[in-house]
Write a protein that holds these residues in place. Sequence first.
Motif: not given
Length: 429
Positions: A314-327, A342-353
Amino acid sequence: MASPSSSSTAIAVEALTPNAASRGTLIPSLPDDLAAVILASIPYSHQSRLRATARSWRAFLAPRALLPLRRSLRLPCRHVLALFPADPAITPPCLFDPATAAWALLPPLPCSPYLYGLSNFVPVALGHHLYVLGGSQFDARSYPLGHPIASAAVHRLDLTAPPTLSWDHLPDMLFPRGSFACAPLRPSDGGNNDEGTIIVAGGGSRHTMFPSVGSRMSSVECYCVRSGEWRIWTGLPRDRAGSVGFLVRREAGEEDEFWVMGGYGDYRTLAGVVPADVYYKDAMVLGLRSGKWKEVEAMWEEGERRKLGAVVALDGEDGQTKEIFMLDTNDIFRYDFVLNRWIKESSLRKKIPGSSSCSFVAMNGELYVLTTAIQSPDISDHRRMPKKRSTLEIQIYNPEKKRWRFMTTNPPFNQTIDFKTAITCTIRL
Protein backbone atom coordinates in the motif's frame (compact mmCIF):
# COMPACT_ATOMS: atom_id res chain seq x y z
CA MET A 1 -7.70 40.93 -8.32
CA ALA A 2 -6.82 37.44 -9.51
CA SER A 3 -5.33 35.03 -6.97
CA PRO A 4 -1.83 33.58 -7.56
CA SER A 5 -3.27 30.11 -8.09
CA SER A 6 -5.74 31.27 -10.74
CA SER A 7 -3.07 33.31 -12.53
CA SER A 8 -0.69 30.32 -12.54
CA THR A 9 -3.49 28.18 -13.94
CA ALA A 10 -4.14 30.71 -16.69
CA ILE A 11 -0.43 30.80 -17.53
CA ALA A 12 -0.33 26.99 -17.66
CA VAL A 13 -3.35 26.91 -19.98
CA GLU A 14 -1.82 29.53 -22.28
CA ALA A 15 1.44 27.59 -22.39
CA LEU A 16 -0.50 24.43 -23.11
CA THR A 17 -2.59 25.84 -25.96
CA PRO A 18 -0.73 28.76 -27.56
CA ASN A 19 -3.23 28.82 -30.44
CA ALA A 20 -6.29 28.62 -28.20
CA ALA A 21 -7.92 31.57 -29.93
CA SER A 22 -7.97 29.73 -33.26
CA ARG A 23 -9.30 26.57 -31.62
CA GLY A 24 -12.03 28.32 -29.60
CA THR A 25 -12.73 28.40 -25.90
CA LEU A 26 -12.74 25.25 -23.85
CA ILE A 27 -16.22 25.69 -22.34
CA PRO A 28 -18.44 28.59 -23.52
CA SER A 29 -19.28 31.25 -20.90
CA LEU A 30 -16.50 30.01 -18.61
CA PRO A 31 -12.98 31.40 -18.21
CA ASP A 32 -10.35 29.07 -19.64
CA ASP A 33 -8.56 28.69 -16.30
CA LEU A 34 -11.77 27.44 -14.62
CA ALA A 35 -12.59 25.23 -17.61
CA ALA A 36 -9.07 23.82 -17.48
CA VAL A 37 -9.56 22.67 -13.87
CA ILE A 38 -12.83 20.98 -14.82
CA LEU A 39 -11.42 19.17 -17.86
CA ALA A 40 -8.20 18.24 -16.07
CA SER A 41 -10.29 16.40 -13.46
CA ILE A 42 -11.85 14.08 -16.06
CA PRO A 43 -10.81 10.44 -15.41
CA TYR A 44 -8.32 8.91 -17.80
CA SER A 45 -10.80 6.28 -18.99
CA HIS A 46 -13.18 8.99 -20.33
CA GLN A 47 -10.62 11.25 -22.02
CA SER A 48 -10.34 9.33 -25.30
CA ARG A 49 -14.10 9.60 -25.92
CA LEU A 50 -14.29 13.30 -25.08
CA ARG A 51 -11.43 14.39 -27.35
CA ALA A 52 -13.80 14.32 -30.34
CA THR A 53 -16.11 16.92 -28.75
CA ALA A 54 -14.25 19.96 -30.05
CA ARG A 55 -10.93 20.95 -31.55
CA SER A 56 -9.93 22.77 -28.36
CA TRP A 57 -10.79 19.69 -26.26
CA ARG A 58 -8.71 17.46 -28.53
CA ALA A 59 -5.69 19.71 -28.00
CA PHE A 60 -6.30 20.15 -24.27
CA LEU A 61 -6.91 16.46 -23.47
CA ALA A 62 -3.69 15.31 -25.17
CA PRO A 63 -2.03 13.25 -22.38
CA ARG A 64 1.47 14.67 -22.93
CA ALA A 65 0.14 18.15 -22.17
CA LEU A 66 -2.65 17.30 -19.71
CA LEU A 67 -0.60 15.30 -17.22
CA PRO A 68 1.97 18.09 -16.61
CA LEU A 69 -0.96 20.50 -16.15
CA ARG A 70 -2.49 18.18 -13.54
CA ARG A 71 0.80 18.26 -11.65
CA SER A 72 1.00 22.06 -11.86
CA LEU A 73 -2.57 22.29 -10.52
CA ARG A 74 -1.64 19.84 -7.73
CA LEU A 75 -4.58 17.62 -8.51
CA PRO A 76 -4.47 14.34 -6.57
CA CYS A 77 -2.94 11.33 -8.32
CA ARG A 78 -5.24 8.41 -8.98
CA HIS A 79 -4.52 4.74 -9.23
CA VAL A 80 -6.11 2.82 -12.07
CA LEU A 81 -6.13 -0.95 -12.37
CA ALA A 82 -4.62 -2.73 -15.37
CA LEU A 83 -6.32 -6.11 -15.84
CA PHE A 84 -4.93 -8.87 -18.06
CA PRO A 85 -7.68 -11.53 -18.27
CA ALA A 86 -5.61 -13.98 -20.37
CA ASP A 87 -2.83 -14.03 -22.95
CA PRO A 88 -2.52 -10.28 -23.79
CA ALA A 89 -1.73 -11.08 -27.42
CA ILE A 90 -5.19 -12.68 -27.77
CA THR A 91 -7.36 -10.93 -25.16
CA PRO A 92 -6.71 -7.17 -24.95
CA PRO A 93 -5.94 -5.87 -21.46
CA CYS A 94 -8.03 -3.06 -20.03
CA LEU A 95 -7.88 -0.24 -17.49
CA PHE A 96 -10.37 0.20 -14.65
CA ASP A 97 -10.86 3.50 -12.81
CA PRO A 98 -12.41 2.70 -9.39
CA ALA A 99 -13.38 6.35 -8.82
CA THR A 100 -15.83 6.30 -11.74
CA ALA A 101 -16.24 2.53 -12.31
CA ALA A 102 -15.21 3.17 -15.94
CA TRP A 103 -13.29 0.81 -18.23
CA ALA A 104 -10.96 1.52 -21.15
CA LEU A 105 -9.53 -1.11 -23.49
CA LEU A 106 -5.81 -1.22 -24.23
CA PRO A 107 -4.24 -2.57 -27.43
CA PRO A 108 -3.19 -6.23 -27.43
CA LEU A 109 0.47 -7.22 -27.39
CA PRO A 110 2.10 -7.88 -30.78
CA CYS A 111 1.12 -11.36 -31.90
CA SER A 112 3.63 -14.00 -33.01
CA PRO A 113 2.74 -16.84 -35.42
CA TYR A 114 4.83 -19.26 -33.32
CA LEU A 115 4.37 -18.21 -29.69
CA TYR A 116 1.09 -18.63 -27.83
CA GLY A 117 -0.43 -19.15 -24.38
CA LEU A 118 1.57 -16.50 -22.50
CA SER A 119 1.03 -16.72 -18.73
CA ASN A 120 2.82 -15.94 -15.46
CA PHE A 121 4.21 -12.70 -16.93
CA VAL A 122 4.64 -9.66 -14.68
CA PRO A 123 3.15 -6.25 -15.52
CA VAL A 124 4.66 -3.24 -13.77
CA ALA A 125 4.09 0.50 -14.06
CA LEU A 126 6.85 3.09 -13.98
CA GLY A 127 5.62 6.63 -14.35
CA HIS A 128 3.13 6.71 -17.22
CA HIS A 129 4.55 3.61 -18.88
CA LEU A 130 3.14 0.09 -18.52
CA TYR A 131 5.63 -2.77 -18.91
CA VAL A 132 4.96 -6.46 -19.54
CA LEU A 133 7.95 -8.62 -18.62
CA GLY A 134 8.75 -12.25 -19.32
CA GLY A 135 6.33 -15.07 -18.64
CA SER A 136 5.91 -18.68 -19.73
CA GLN A 137 4.55 -19.68 -23.12
CA PHE A 138 4.46 -22.36 -25.81
CA ASP A 139 6.54 -22.29 -28.98
CA ALA A 140 5.24 -24.15 -32.04
CA ARG A 141 8.85 -24.51 -33.27
CA SER A 142 10.15 -26.24 -30.15
CA TYR A 143 10.34 -29.94 -29.39
CA PRO A 144 8.64 -31.63 -27.67
CA LEU A 145 5.40 -29.84 -28.57
CA GLY A 146 3.28 -28.66 -25.68
CA HIS A 147 6.30 -28.09 -23.42
CA PRO A 148 6.25 -24.53 -21.98
CA ILE A 149 9.36 -22.38 -22.11
CA ALA A 150 10.24 -19.17 -20.29
CA SER A 151 10.14 -15.85 -22.15
CA ALA A 152 12.60 -12.96 -21.95
CA ALA A 153 10.50 -10.51 -23.98
CA VAL A 154 9.81 -6.99 -22.68
CA HIS A 155 7.07 -4.70 -24.01
CA ARG A 156 6.19 -1.15 -23.00
CA LEU A 157 3.05 0.95 -23.52
CA ASP A 158 3.19 4.74 -23.24
CA LEU A 159 -0.16 5.85 -21.81
CA THR A 160 0.59 9.50 -22.69
CA ALA A 161 1.09 8.79 -26.39
CA PRO A 162 -1.53 10.11 -28.84
CA PRO A 163 -4.11 7.63 -30.15
CA THR A 164 -3.81 4.99 -31.24
CA LEU A 165 -1.68 3.39 -28.52
CA SER A 166 0.77 0.65 -29.42
CA TRP A 167 3.27 -1.53 -27.57
CA ASP A 168 7.01 -1.06 -28.08
CA HIS A 169 9.38 -4.01 -27.96
CA LEU A 170 12.34 -3.31 -25.67
CA PRO A 171 15.60 -5.25 -25.25
CA ASP A 172 14.96 -8.73 -23.87
CA MET A 173 15.93 -9.70 -20.36
CA LEU A 174 19.28 -11.44 -20.04
CA PHE A 175 17.58 -14.57 -18.66
CA PRO A 176 14.12 -15.80 -19.69
CA ARG A 177 11.85 -16.05 -16.67
CA GLY A 178 8.27 -16.02 -15.43
CA SER A 179 6.63 -15.98 -11.97
CA PHE A 180 9.33 -13.67 -10.58
CA ALA A 181 9.57 -10.85 -8.06
CA CYS A 182 9.64 -7.38 -9.59
CA ALA A 183 9.54 -3.77 -8.44
CA PRO A 184 9.99 -0.35 -10.09
CA LEU A 185 12.70 1.81 -8.57
CA ARG A 186 11.70 5.44 -9.05
CA PRO A 187 14.29 8.23 -8.75
CA SER A 188 14.79 9.10 -5.09
CA ASP A 189 15.63 12.72 -5.93
CA GLY A 190 12.10 13.46 -7.17
CA GLY A 191 13.11 13.50 -10.83
CA ASN A 192 11.16 12.19 -13.79
CA ASN A 193 9.25 9.09 -12.63
CA ASP A 194 9.43 7.66 -16.15
CA GLU A 195 13.23 7.46 -15.87
CA GLY A 196 13.78 4.90 -13.16
CA THR A 197 14.87 1.30 -13.08
CA ILE A 198 13.09 -2.05 -12.87
CA ILE A 199 14.55 -4.90 -10.83
CA VAL A 200 13.55 -8.55 -11.30
CA ALA A 201 14.59 -11.47 -9.11
CA GLY A 202 14.22 -15.23 -9.34
CA GLY A 203 11.49 -16.89 -11.36
CA GLY A 204 11.30 -19.93 -13.61
CA SER A 205 9.47 -21.51 -16.53
CA ARG A 206 6.28 -22.73 -14.81
CA HIS A 207 3.06 -22.41 -16.84
CA THR A 208 -0.48 -22.23 -15.48
CA MET A 209 -1.43 -25.34 -17.48
CA PHE A 210 1.27 -27.35 -15.64
CA PRO A 211 1.21 -26.02 -12.06
CA SER A 212 3.53 -28.67 -10.61
CA VAL A 213 6.49 -28.56 -13.02
CA GLY A 214 8.95 -25.96 -14.26
CA SER A 215 12.43 -24.67 -13.55
CA ARG A 216 13.60 -22.28 -10.82
CA MET A 217 16.35 -19.69 -10.85
CA SER A 218 18.13 -17.26 -8.54
CA SER A 219 19.51 -14.62 -10.94
CA VAL A 220 18.73 -10.92 -10.46
CA GLU A 221 18.92 -8.23 -13.12
CA CYS A 222 17.95 -4.59 -13.46
CA TYR A 223 16.70 -2.54 -16.42
CA CYS A 224 17.74 1.11 -16.73
CA VAL A 225 15.10 3.09 -18.60
CA ARG A 226 17.49 5.88 -19.60
CA SER A 227 20.16 3.62 -21.13
CA GLY A 228 17.78 0.87 -22.25
CA GLU A 229 20.11 -1.85 -20.97
CA TRP A 230 19.79 -4.85 -18.63
CA ARG A 231 22.50 -5.37 -16.03
CA ILE A 232 23.28 -8.29 -13.76
CA TRP A 233 22.90 -7.74 -10.01
CA THR A 234 23.85 -9.92 -7.05
CA GLY A 235 21.79 -13.11 -7.28
CA LEU A 236 19.55 -14.60 -4.62
CA PRO A 237 21.24 -17.06 -2.26
CA ARG A 238 18.80 -19.80 -3.34
CA ASP A 239 16.49 -20.51 -6.28
CA ARG A 240 13.13 -18.85 -5.73
CA ALA A 241 10.06 -18.58 -7.98
CA GLY A 242 6.46 -17.46 -7.47
CA SER A 243 7.50 -14.73 -5.01
CA VAL A 244 6.43 -11.10 -4.67
CA GLY A 245 8.75 -8.08 -4.66
CA PHE A 246 8.42 -4.50 -3.43
CA LEU A 247 10.63 -1.52 -2.59
CA VAL A 248 10.94 -0.13 0.94
CA ARG A 249 12.26 3.42 1.23
CA ARG A 250 14.11 4.15 4.45
CA GLU A 251 14.74 7.45 6.21
CA ALA A 252 17.52 9.78 5.15
CA GLY A 253 20.92 8.19 5.67
CA GLU A 254 19.53 4.64 5.72
CA GLU A 255 19.72 2.14 2.89
CA ASP A 256 16.68 1.53 0.67
CA GLU A 257 15.74 -2.12 0.35
CA PHE A 258 14.23 -4.47 -2.20
CA TRP A 259 12.16 -7.19 -0.50
CA VAL A 260 11.42 -10.63 -1.96
CA MET A 261 8.74 -12.52 -0.01
CA GLY A 262 7.42 -16.05 -0.19
CA GLY A 263 7.62 -18.25 -3.27
CA TYR A 264 8.86 -21.78 -3.71
CA GLY A 265 12.29 -23.25 -4.35
CA ASP A 266 12.99 -26.91 -3.79
CA TYR A 267 10.40 -29.66 -4.13
CA ARG A 268 9.72 -33.03 -2.59
CA THR A 269 7.80 -36.01 -3.91
CA LEU A 270 4.67 -37.52 -2.45
CA ALA A 271 4.84 -41.33 -2.39
CA GLY A 272 8.02 -40.96 -4.43
CA VAL A 273 6.07 -39.97 -7.55
CA VAL A 274 4.05 -36.73 -7.34
CA PRO A 275 6.20 -33.56 -7.02
CA ALA A 276 5.14 -31.04 -4.37
CA ASP A 277 6.58 -27.55 -3.92
CA VAL A 278 8.37 -26.54 -0.74
CA TYR A 279 7.23 -22.99 0.01
CA TYR A 280 9.44 -20.45 1.75
CA LYS A 281 8.31 -18.90 5.01
CA ASP A 282 11.07 -16.30 5.04
CA ALA A 283 11.97 -13.21 3.00
CA MET A 284 15.16 -11.97 1.35
CA VAL A 285 16.15 -8.29 1.48
CA LEU A 286 18.60 -6.65 -0.94
CA GLY A 287 20.34 -3.45 0.14
CA LEU A 288 20.30 -1.18 -2.91
CA ARG A 289 23.42 0.66 -1.80
CA SER A 290 25.52 -2.24 -0.51
CA GLY A 291 24.25 -4.79 -3.05
CA LYS A 292 24.13 -7.50 -0.36
CA TRP A 293 21.30 -9.87 0.51
CA LYS A 294 20.18 -10.59 4.05
CA GLU A 295 17.64 -13.14 5.21
CA VAL A 296 14.54 -12.35 7.27
CA GLU A 297 13.54 -15.32 9.41
CA ALA A 298 10.26 -17.23 9.11
CA MET A 299 7.25 -14.89 9.18
CA TRP A 300 4.86 -17.43 10.77
CA GLU A 301 5.00 -20.45 13.02
CA GLU A 302 4.95 -24.06 11.87
CA GLY A 303 1.39 -25.17 11.10
CA GLU A 304 -0.01 -21.63 10.98
CA ARG A 305 -0.29 -21.62 7.18
CA ARG A 306 1.13 -23.60 4.27
CA LYS A 307 2.31 -20.72 2.11
CA LEU A 308 2.19 -16.97 1.74
CA GLY A 309 -1.10 -15.56 0.48
CA ALA A 310 -1.60 -12.73 -1.99
CA VAL A 311 0.62 -9.81 -0.90
CA VAL A 312 0.27 -6.14 -1.90
CA ALA A 313 2.15 -2.98 -0.96
CA LEU A 314 0.00 0.00 0.00
CA ASP A 315 1.59 3.26 -1.19
CA GLY A 316 1.39 6.57 0.59
CA GLU A 317 0.62 9.96 -0.96
CA ASP A 318 4.26 10.28 -2.03
CA GLY A 319 4.04 7.02 -4.00
CA GLN A 320 6.37 5.13 -1.62
CA THR A 321 5.50 1.85 0.10
CA LYS A 322 3.63 2.57 3.32
CA GLU A 323 2.40 -0.82 4.57
CA ILE A 324 2.27 -4.46 3.44
CA PHE A 325 -0.94 -6.51 3.50
CA MET A 326 -1.74 -10.14 2.74
CA LEU A 327 -5.01 -11.86 1.84
CA ASP A 328 -5.05 -15.40 3.23
CA THR A 329 -8.32 -17.23 2.39
CA ASN A 330 -10.92 -14.79 3.80
CA ASP A 331 -8.71 -12.82 6.20
CA ILE A 332 -6.52 -9.75 5.67
CA PHE A 333 -3.24 -9.50 7.58
CA ARG A 334 -0.88 -6.57 8.10
CA TYR A 335 2.88 -7.18 8.17
CA ASP A 336 4.70 -5.91 11.26
CA PHE A 337 8.30 -5.12 10.25
CA VAL A 338 9.44 -5.02 13.89
CA LEU A 339 7.90 -8.32 15.03
CA ASN A 340 8.34 -10.02 11.63
CA ARG A 341 4.82 -11.39 11.96
CA TRP A 342 1.52 -11.12 10.11
CA ILE A 343 -1.11 -9.50 12.35
CA LYS A 344 -4.77 -10.02 11.52
CA GLU A 345 -6.35 -6.79 10.28
CA SER A 346 -9.88 -7.72 9.21
CA SER A 347 -12.03 -10.38 7.51
CA LEU A 348 -13.94 -10.23 4.25
CA ARG A 349 -17.58 -9.28 4.68
CA LYS A 350 -18.59 -11.70 1.92
CA LYS A 351 -16.73 -14.97 2.15
CA ILE A 352 -15.13 -16.43 -0.97
CA PRO A 353 -15.87 -20.14 -1.58
CA GLY A 354 -12.84 -22.39 -1.64
CA SER A 355 -13.40 -23.25 -5.30
CA SER A 356 -13.53 -19.58 -6.39
CA SER A 357 -10.61 -17.31 -7.25
CA CYS A 358 -10.01 -13.66 -6.45
CA SER A 359 -7.52 -10.86 -6.99
CA PHE A 360 -6.03 -8.68 -4.24
CA VAL A 361 -5.01 -5.12 -5.18
CA ALA A 362 -3.96 -1.95 -3.31
CA MET A 363 -5.10 1.38 -4.80
CA ASN A 364 -5.68 4.91 -3.54
CA GLY A 365 -5.05 4.01 0.10
CA GLU A 366 -7.53 1.10 0.04
CA LEU A 367 -7.47 -2.67 -0.45
CA TYR A 368 -9.57 -4.21 -3.24
CA VAL A 369 -10.70 -7.84 -3.39
CA LEU A 370 -12.08 -8.67 -6.85
CA THR A 371 -14.22 -11.72 -7.54
CA THR A 372 -16.38 -12.78 -10.47
CA ALA A 373 -20.08 -12.90 -9.67
CA ILE A 374 -21.68 -16.30 -10.23
CA GLN A 375 -24.28 -16.05 -12.98
CA SER A 376 -27.02 -18.57 -13.63
CA PRO A 377 -26.31 -20.12 -17.04
CA ASP A 378 -28.93 -20.15 -19.79
CA ILE A 379 -29.35 -23.85 -20.62
CA SER A 380 -32.02 -23.30 -23.26
CA ASP A 381 -29.40 -23.35 -26.01
CA HIS A 382 -25.83 -24.25 -25.09
CA ARG A 383 -24.59 -23.13 -28.51
CA ARG A 384 -25.37 -19.46 -27.86
CA MET A 385 -22.75 -17.16 -26.45
CA PRO A 386 -23.79 -15.27 -23.30
CA LYS A 387 -25.26 -11.88 -24.13
CA LYS A 388 -24.65 -10.31 -20.75
CA ARG A 389 -21.22 -9.10 -19.80
CA SER A 390 -19.56 -10.68 -16.79
CA THR A 391 -19.93 -8.92 -13.45
CA LEU A 392 -17.14 -8.22 -10.99
CA GLU A 393 -17.88 -7.89 -7.30
CA ILE A 394 -15.38 -5.74 -5.41
CA GLN A 395 -14.98 -5.59 -1.64
CA ILE A 396 -13.03 -2.48 -0.62
CA TYR A 397 -11.36 -2.04 2.76
CA ASN A 398 -9.93 1.21 4.13
CA PRO A 399 -7.16 0.40 6.66
CA GLU A 400 -7.22 3.89 8.20
CA LYS A 401 -10.98 4.10 8.75
CA LYS A 402 -11.39 0.35 9.34
CA ARG A 403 -14.43 0.36 7.06
CA TRP A 404 -15.70 -1.81 4.25
CA ARG A 405 -17.67 -0.86 1.16
CA PHE A 406 -18.87 -2.74 -1.89
CA MET A 407 -19.25 -2.08 -5.59
CA THR A 408 -20.02 -4.03 -8.77
CA THR A 409 -18.90 -3.34 -12.30
CA ASN A 410 -19.11 -4.89 -15.77
CA PRO A 411 -15.83 -5.37 -17.68
CA PRO A 412 -15.94 -4.65 -21.43
CA PHE A 413 -15.96 -8.33 -22.46
CA ASN A 414 -18.29 -11.30 -22.10
CA GLN A 415 -15.87 -13.97 -20.95
CA THR A 416 -15.68 -14.95 -17.29
CA ILE A 417 -12.47 -13.89 -15.58
CA ASP A 418 -10.51 -16.64 -13.87
CA PHE A 419 -8.37 -14.84 -11.30
CA LYS A 420 -6.19 -17.92 -10.89
CA THR A 421 -4.65 -17.03 -14.25
CA ALA A 422 -5.61 -13.35 -14.68
CA ILE A 423 -2.91 -10.81 -13.78
CA THR A 424 -3.33 -7.28 -12.42
CA CYS A 425 -1.19 -4.27 -11.59
CA THR A 426 -1.84 -0.65 -10.65
CA ILE A 427 -0.80 2.54 -12.45
CA ARG A 428 -0.48 5.91 -10.71
CA LEU A 429 -1.65 8.71 -13.03
